[in-house]
Scaffold this active site. Structure first.
Site, PDB file in Angstrom:
ATOM      1  N   GLU A 450       0.803  -1.223   0.000  1.00 27.14           N
ATOM      2  CA  GLU A 450       0.000   0.000   0.000  1.00 27.14           C
ATOM      3  C   GLU A 450       0.836   1.274   0.000  1.00 27.14           C
ATOM      4  O   GLU A 450       0.755   2.086   0.915  1.00 27.14           O
ATOM      5  CB  GLU A 450      -0.968  -0.025   1.189  1.00 27.14           C
ATOM      6  CG  GLU A 450      -1.912  -1.189   1.049  1.00 27.14           C
ATOM      7  CD  GLU A 450      -3.002  -1.269   2.104  1.00 27.14           C
ATOM      8  OE1 GLU A 450      -4.130  -1.637   1.750  1.00 27.14           O
ATOM      9  OE2 GLU A 450      -2.718  -0.972   3.263  1.00 27.14           O
ATOM     10  N   GLU A 525      -4.100 -10.607  -0.170  1.00 23.69           N
ATOM     11  CA  GLU A 525      -4.953 -10.600   1.020  1.00 23.69           C
ATOM     12  C   GLU A 525      -6.350 -10.974   0.565  1.00 23.69           C
ATOM     13  O   GLU A 525      -6.832 -10.481  -0.464  1.00 23.69           O
ATOM     14  CB  GLU A 525      -4.983  -9.205   1.678  1.00 23.69           C
ATOM     15  CG  GLU A 525      -3.634  -8.794   2.234  1.00 23.69           C
ATOM     16  CD  GLU A 525      -3.598  -7.367   2.802  1.00 23.69           C
ATOM     17  OE1 GLU A 525      -4.650  -6.856   3.221  1.00 23.69           O
ATOM     18  OE2 GLU A 525      -2.499  -6.781   2.815  1.00 23.69           O
TER      19      GLU A 525
END
Ligand code: GAL
Ligand code: MG
Length: 995
Positions: A450, A525
């Site tokens: 991220e 994820e």
């Protein structure tokens, strides 16, 4: 002011990644009397900011009285009273934009003393700081010896000049927030301190500083090859001719696989243009070895000795290697030439008492619990872990995606292109690779998490691609915005999205099939495990196993990050964001693990174990079809057993005779004779695979796989014989009332962060919709039309409920009834799905059967709906002391039920398990329909097929009291309790049937 760096203020400058720090190395730490651990109790003093640390804090004698004691390794916010843990997800813990820092920036000075033995005289002395959060400076005997950044990698300094034989005074200054904190904005606690070990090492003046050992496997020939690069440092002396490095390779039992071989150490520095470093290079091939894989983690040892011109060994070291090859071939990620399933999970270093400091025992306990759930792969979210972690994964067999400590989430489209952050970007990834490259467990490098996608990523990707051609790259944000088929190719070799919907990955697989996409898809994820969660995990895998290009993923995440907190009344609880007075915070978003912070498995782990099972059994053409999903190991370590249920009653069981199935192979096995013969409306055959022997992760008999096959699908399941039932008196059970509310799960909506859900598109809005409709406060009959007919007799009462869900009320939590029961009925026996908690979209691991359990505690950190069992035809609530039973028998289809000590309203009202109030009575819910759990806290909400649409629902059951027969035990035999059975990932199949 701090000597040297007080004026420089490197913590405020992102371009300054280190001062006097030695290059990262893969060579392991020295052993024996060449190594001195400084772990233990240190003196500690906290200052409000690095600018306010006086020089005498790191020099001379410690001022009396001002110091407290802390443990190293440790995180100081969980050890001292004058600072606190702070949790944020995306937002930074302070308001200043990068690289500016808050004026209050707690800075800890750690001090200890140590003795340098006289036999270290003349050696090079190195000081190793395992991990300091966020940045640190080191002073030895008052002399500045270096400064380092990156909270999750070690730093090493040459302290030969500053050290002296005898007593030495060490000071390490650790600054809580730095310009680098903007790259360490992972979702988790902001802690601070020396959270990994500190040690001193002695190295010969001319020594081996690094050892790279690349073990490769040719999957076709099965032969291994080894490339060794041993880097020699001549220190202050002039490089001399005649040094050699001797390398040998041996098996773990010490048996030599490749006898010693010598390589010269190039010395001619003046040989301009030709000289390529003091690096001895060696290559061996044609090695007859056993390959390494997560299923067969065979390790070898490479020993290297540095021999001086006189023939004396002056330095020696050894590293463990495993021969294996990882590669990407079209849309397939291959290990040793074979496509493997990534049964993965994301793991943080976290301990409820010590924060970021974890021991090798903690990590081993995590890995053992993972293996009990059939997990075979770990992404080290979101930073390189303690070095011991990789040794364990090499040895125990896990595939690791090793992730650089880079997350600029709050500023992710800014810093990835900011030149001030370029050097640290590169350092973080390159130093990780330099440290971990020898580990066979590491199968991909991750550029971080991220942080947007910018030039800094491409710089790092380019460096890694050249430095290590043997592993693919992984980076999620590279494909997030520029597309899965072609996006971010320079920075990622795998398509690794987070929280995609099932249809999205299916569509990608279809593109692979059509030749329009060519990279393997492995979700970085998915299946966000916050609270009561992991809905549709099996639905994901139905698509993964049947679609090209899809190879699995990493569940988010392994463990809740609860931190133990002492309350004023002396009790303790596991706390989440905001409960330490930390602000701003993101509440319980930090508690989203498959297991609690104390590694207690949540009920969903049973589903994980089932979905990730290594052996599957299907019912095909009147026989069994067994598939070994492992790619390198047979099934010889497992024994299969069968159990037959006829019309709901256990009928026969035995062992199944199955040959050792080759990796990736399938065999057809005839049905057990009793099963083939049985004449019954409903015949269910359960096949369970258990370990034959005790292993590092479980005792013998641990169930690793199970499947239930419906040989005949008629639905009958008579309860125990009717023996003298009577009508239910009011004090035993109240009259059932309609009920459509459940204590919202984290996936229904983040009840502690409703404002965030409303403002920032976080979590699910379902809860807001439910509350706006008054579901939590209004009586159910105002929401749905409910009619009930009750016919009472001397032997009980028959209830027939009819519910009409109007269009505007569709997608309710549940449709059913609630009633309270005398709390003495605290054991349950039922025929339905079990034994563990299960929901309509998370019940494939829950076999139909006769199960028993006791009233259970709430398993989730933030109280919410729990304890449901689906597919039930009858249920008995039992008082074992008196022997009487309250029996509920379906008069129609199956129902879902739960029986707990908590009303839904009480569960919903409680913010933490420590606030939860018990009901005086047992709270029983029977549902005609119950919404799935999904993963809406972060990811797709419940799929349409698991929601409650408008229309008619019926629930019909007989309620009767079966009194104990005088002199005869009234209750069925007391089987091993299953309330804890869901723990341990899969142990639930063991001996739970009630005979
Ligand atoms: C992802 C992130 C994780 C965690 C998770 C939600 O976006 O990579 O670190 O924040 O969401 O729990
Ligand atoms: Mg994040």
């Amino acid at each position: 002011m701090l000597p040297i760096i007080g004026a420089l203020r490197p913590w405020a400058d992102p371009t300054m990644t280190s001062l006097l720090r030695l290059p990262m190395r893969a060579r392991p730490a020295a052993e024996g009397d060449r190594r001195l651990s400084l772990d233990g109790t240190w003196s500690f003093r906290l200052f409000p900011s690095p600018d306010q640390v006086p020089a005498d804090a790191v020099r001379g004698e410690r001022a009396p009285g001002q110091w407290q004691s802390v443990d190293v390794p440790g995180s100081w916010p969980v050890q001292v009273a004058d600072d606190i843990p702070h949790y944020t997800n995306i937002q930074m813990p302070f308001a200043e934009p990068p690289p500016r820092l808050p004026s209050r920036n707690p800075t800890g000075v750690y001090r200890t003393g140590f003795d340098v033995p006289s036999h270290w005289e003349g050696q090079r002395l190195l000081l190793h700081v395992g991990g300091a959060d966020s940045v640190h400076a080191v002073y030895l005997n008052g002399v500045f010896v270096g400064y380092g950044t990156d909270a999750r990698l070690g730093s090493e300094y040459d302290v030969t000049e500053a050290a002296r034989v005898g007593r030495n005074q060490l000071a390490v200054v650790v600054v809580r927030y730095s310009a680098h904190s903007f790259l360490e904005d992972q979702d988790g606690w902001w802690l601070a301190g020396l959270h990994r070990g500190v040690r001193v090492e002695a190295r010969p003046p001319v020594g081996l500083v690094d050892l790279d050992a690349r073990a490769d496997l040719d999957p076709r020939s099965g032969e291994g090859s080894l490339d060794v690069r041993a880097t020699v440092d001549f220190g202050e002396s002039t490089a001399a001719e005649g040094y050699r490095v001797r390398v040998s390779l041996s098996g773990r039992d010490g048996a030599g696989v490749a006898g010693p071989q010598d390589a010269p150490v190039p010395h001619a520095v003046n040989n301009t243009y030709e000289f390529s470093g003091h690096i001895a290079r060696l290559h061996r091939d044609g090695l007859r070895i056993l390959p390494w894989s997560a299923e067969t983690p065979t390790l070898y040892e490479v020993a290297a000795e540095l021999i001086d011109p006189a023939g004396d060994v002056v330095d020696a070291t050894r590293v463990r290697v495993g021969f294996r090859r990882v590669e990407i071939d079209g849309p397939d990620f291959l290990v040793n030439g074979r496509r493997v399933w990534i049964f993965g999970v994301n793991r943080h270093d976290h301990h409820p008492d010590t924060g970021a400091a974890v021991t090798a025992e903690d990590m081993r306990a995590d890995l053992a619990a993972m293996r009990r759930m059939n997990i075979n792969a770990i992404r080290t979210s979101h930073y390189p872990n303690d070095p011991a972690f990789y040794d364990l994964c090499d040895e125990l067999g896990f595939y690791v995606v090793d992730e650089a400590n880079i997350e600029s989430h709050a500023f992710n489209w800014y810093l990835c292109g900011d030149p001030r952050y370029r050097a640290t970007w590169l350092e973080r990834g390159a130093r990780m690779v330099a440290r971990d490259r020898n580990h066979p467990c590491v199968v991909q490098w991750s550029l971080g998490n991220e942080s947007g996608y910018g030039v800094n990523h491409d710089a790092l990707a380019g460096w890694i691609r050249r430095a290590d051609r043997s592993r693919p790259l992984h980076y999620e944000d590279a494909i997030r915005n520029s597309g899965w088929t072609d996006g971010g190719r320079h920075a990622t070799d795998v398509v690794c999205p987070m929280y995609p919907g099932i249809e999205e990955i299916r569509a990608y697989g279809e593109q692979v099939a059509a030749g329009a996409a060519d990279r393997p898809l492995i979700m970085c994820e998915y299946s966000h495990a916050m609270g009561n969660s992991n809905g549709s995990l099996a639905d994901y895998w139905d698509v993964i196993t049947s679609t090209p290009g899809l190879q699995g993923g990493f569940i988010w995440e392994w463990k809740d990050h609860g931190l133990r907190q002492r309350l004023p009344d002396g009790t303790t609880r596991l706390a989440y964001g905001g409960q330490f007075g930390d602000a701003p915070h993101d509440a319980n978003f930090v508690a989203d693990g498959l297991v609690s912070a104390d590694v207690e498995p949540h009920p969903g782990t049973a589903e994980v174990a089932w979905v990730y099972r290594p052996v599957t059994t299907e019912y095909v053409d009147g026989g069994l079809y067994v598939t070994n999903r492992r790619r390198f190991a047979g099934t010889g370590d497992l024994a299969a057993g069968w159990e037959l249920l006829l019309d709901g009653a256990p009928s026969a069981s035995g062992t199944l005779d199955v040959p050792d199935i080759a990796p990736g192979g399938s065999v057809a096995v005839p049905l057990p004779a009793d099963a083939a013969r049985a004449g019954a409306a409903q015949a269910l055959l359960t096949i369970t695979w258990r370990t034959r022997t005790e292993s590092w992760f479980a005792p013998a008999g641990h169930p690793v796989a199970w499947d239930q096959l419906a040989l005949r699908d008629g639905r009958t399941a008579p309860g125990p014989p009717v023996n003298g039932a009577v009508a239910v008196p009011g004090e035993t059970a109240d009259d059932p009332v309609p009920n459509v509310w459940r204590a919202a799960t984290d996936n229904d909506g983040l009840k502690l962060m409703e404002h965030i859900v409303r403002v920032r598109e976080m979590g699910s809005r379902t809860l807001i919709r439910w509350r706006d409709a008054g579901l939590d406060t209004r009586p159910a009959h105002e929401i749905v039309d409910h009619t009930v007919s009750v016919s009472r007799s001397e032997s009980g009462a028959d209830y027939r409920h009819r519910f009409e869900v109007p269009d505007e009320a569709a997608d309710l939590p549940r449709v059913g009834v609630l009633f309270r029961v005398d709390p003495r009925f605290d054991r349950f026996v039922w025929f339905g799905r079990g034994p563990h908690e299960n929901y309509p979209d998370r019940n494939r691991s829950a076999m139909l059967g006769r199960w028993s359990s006791h009233v259970e505690p709430s398993p989730y950190l933030v109280p919410q709906e729990f304890g449901l069992r689906t597919g039930t035809l009858w249920l008995e609530l039992i008082d074992d002391d008196r022997g009487d039973r309250l029996r509920l028998t379906s008069l129609g289809g199956d129902f879902c039920w739960s029986a707990t000590r908590y009303a839904p309203q009480a569960l919903f009202a409680a913010g933490n398990a420590s606030d939860l109030r018990e009901d005086g009575r047992l709270v029983v819910c029977l549902d005609a329909a119950h919404r799935g759990v999904g993963t809406g806290a972060c990811g797709p909400d419940v799929l349409p097929e698991y929601r409650i649409g408008p229309g008619r629902y019926e629930l019909a059951y007989r309620m009767e009291l079966v009194p104990a027969v005088q002199g005869v035990a009234g209750a069925p035999p007391h089987p091993q309790d299953s309330s804890r059975a869901a723990s341990g990932g899969g142990s639930q199949c063991k001996d739970r049937h009630v005979g």
